[in-house]
Design a protein around this motif. Sequence first.
Motif, short mmCIF file in Angstrom:
data_model
loop_
_atom_site.label_atom_id
_atom_site.label_comp_id
_atom_site.label_asym_id
_atom_site.label_seq_id
_atom_site.Cartn_x
_atom_site.Cartn_y
_atom_site.Cartn_z
N ALA A 70 -6.49 -0.92 3.38
CA ALA A 70 -5.97 -2.01 3.84
C ALA A 70 -4.49 -1.89 3.21
CB ALA A 70 -6.12 -3.00 2.46
N ASP A 71 -4.52 -0.78 1.88
CA ASP A 71 -2.87 -0.62 1.43
C ASP A 71 -2.14 -0.16 2.59
OD1 ASP A 71 -3.76 -1.21 -1.01
OD2 ASP A 71 -4.34 0.48 -2.07
N LEU A 72 -2.85 0.63 3.42
CA LEU A 72 -2.26 1.71 4.21
C LEU A 72 -1.58 0.92 5.54
CD1 LEU A 72 -4.57 4.98 4.23
CD2 LEU A 72 -1.88 4.78 3.19
N PHE A 73 -2.67 -0.16 5.27
CA PHE A 73 -2.24 -1.19 7.21
C PHE A 73 -1.32 -1.95 6.33
CE2 PHE A 73 -2.98 -5.76 8.56
CZ PHE A 73 -2.82 -5.48 10.08
N GLU A 74 -0.68 -2.11 5.50
CA GLU A 74 -0.10 -2.70 4.89
C GLU A 74 1.05 -2.06 5.11
OE1 GLU A 74 1.75 -5.50 0.94
OE2 GLU A 74 -0.06 -4.06 0.81
N VAL A 75 1.20 -0.50 4.77
CA VAL A 75 2.34 0.04 5.24
C VAL A 75 2.61 -0.05 6.68
CG1 VAL A 75 3.64 2.36 5.28
CG2 VAL A 75 2.07 1.82 3.13
N ALA A 76 2.14 -0.48 7.58
CA ALA A 76 2.45 -0.51 8.88
C ALA A 76 3.03 -1.89 9.25
CB ALA A 76 1.23 -0.32 9.67
N GLU A 77 2.34 -2.74 8.60
CA GLU A 77 3.49 -4.49 8.75
C GLU A 77 4.33 -4.20 7.95
OE1 GLU A 77 -0.35 -6.50 7.12
OE2 GLU A 77 -0.73 -7.17 8.71
#
Length: 253
Positions: A85-92
């Motif tokens: 989820a943290d890494l997905f948030e980076v992309a977002e």
Amino acid sequence: MSNAPSIPAGYQPPAGLLAGRTILVTGAGSGLGRATALAAAKCGATVILLGRTTKKLEAVFDEIEAGGGPQAAILPMNLVSATWADLFEVAETIEREFGTLHGLVHCAAHFPGFTPITEEKPKDWMDGLQVNLTAAYALTRHCLPLMQQTPDASIVFVTDAVAREPKALRGGYGVAKYALEGLVKIWSQELSVTPGLRMNSYDPGALQTPLRAKGYVSEEVQKLPEAAIAAPGLIWLLGPDSAGVNGQALSRG
């Protein structure tokens, strides 16, 4: 896949090569990550600095600003503990703040030092696979949809000589880097259906970096080239001069 490409000997990127491009660099606070971020900014890129230590990222940010490059961005993150989820948030965050992403360079690495695999501490093994392989994979996967919207995008995994010729005592670090080479070969084939998107690995060779110092005595490390010598090869891979180069294991000349 391209046939036997190579980074041009003595390549020096022209001014403005990356103008208008947004580049994400992991491990940007020191070593090759820092050198790559500075070189990309010098070529006109807007650089997103991802790393564990905010103070180091801020220092790179200030260097870019002092050099007249486009204003960089800072994304503090410890990849050891970063979740899916943290890494997905980076992309977002990148999509929300920048709207696009043209390049992703994985310079972050975890190497606790030389040790036999049978004696490596469980935490070192897990952390090494997390930073050197899993987090790199997850961050790339999350950023792919954004990169696939650009006509020319490049993903580079920084690797190591032991990934192509495995050696003893490299522990989980060596295993992860070896796996990265396989990941690039497989994934680049799958992504070849996306025009303009390319994925390669790059071995910068032995450099004078904090990571290198963990495995060798400081006197030996100080004799090695500084990290900046390897940055032009990465800029070549990020820029239009390497268009069409995909799925390759390249090295600093």
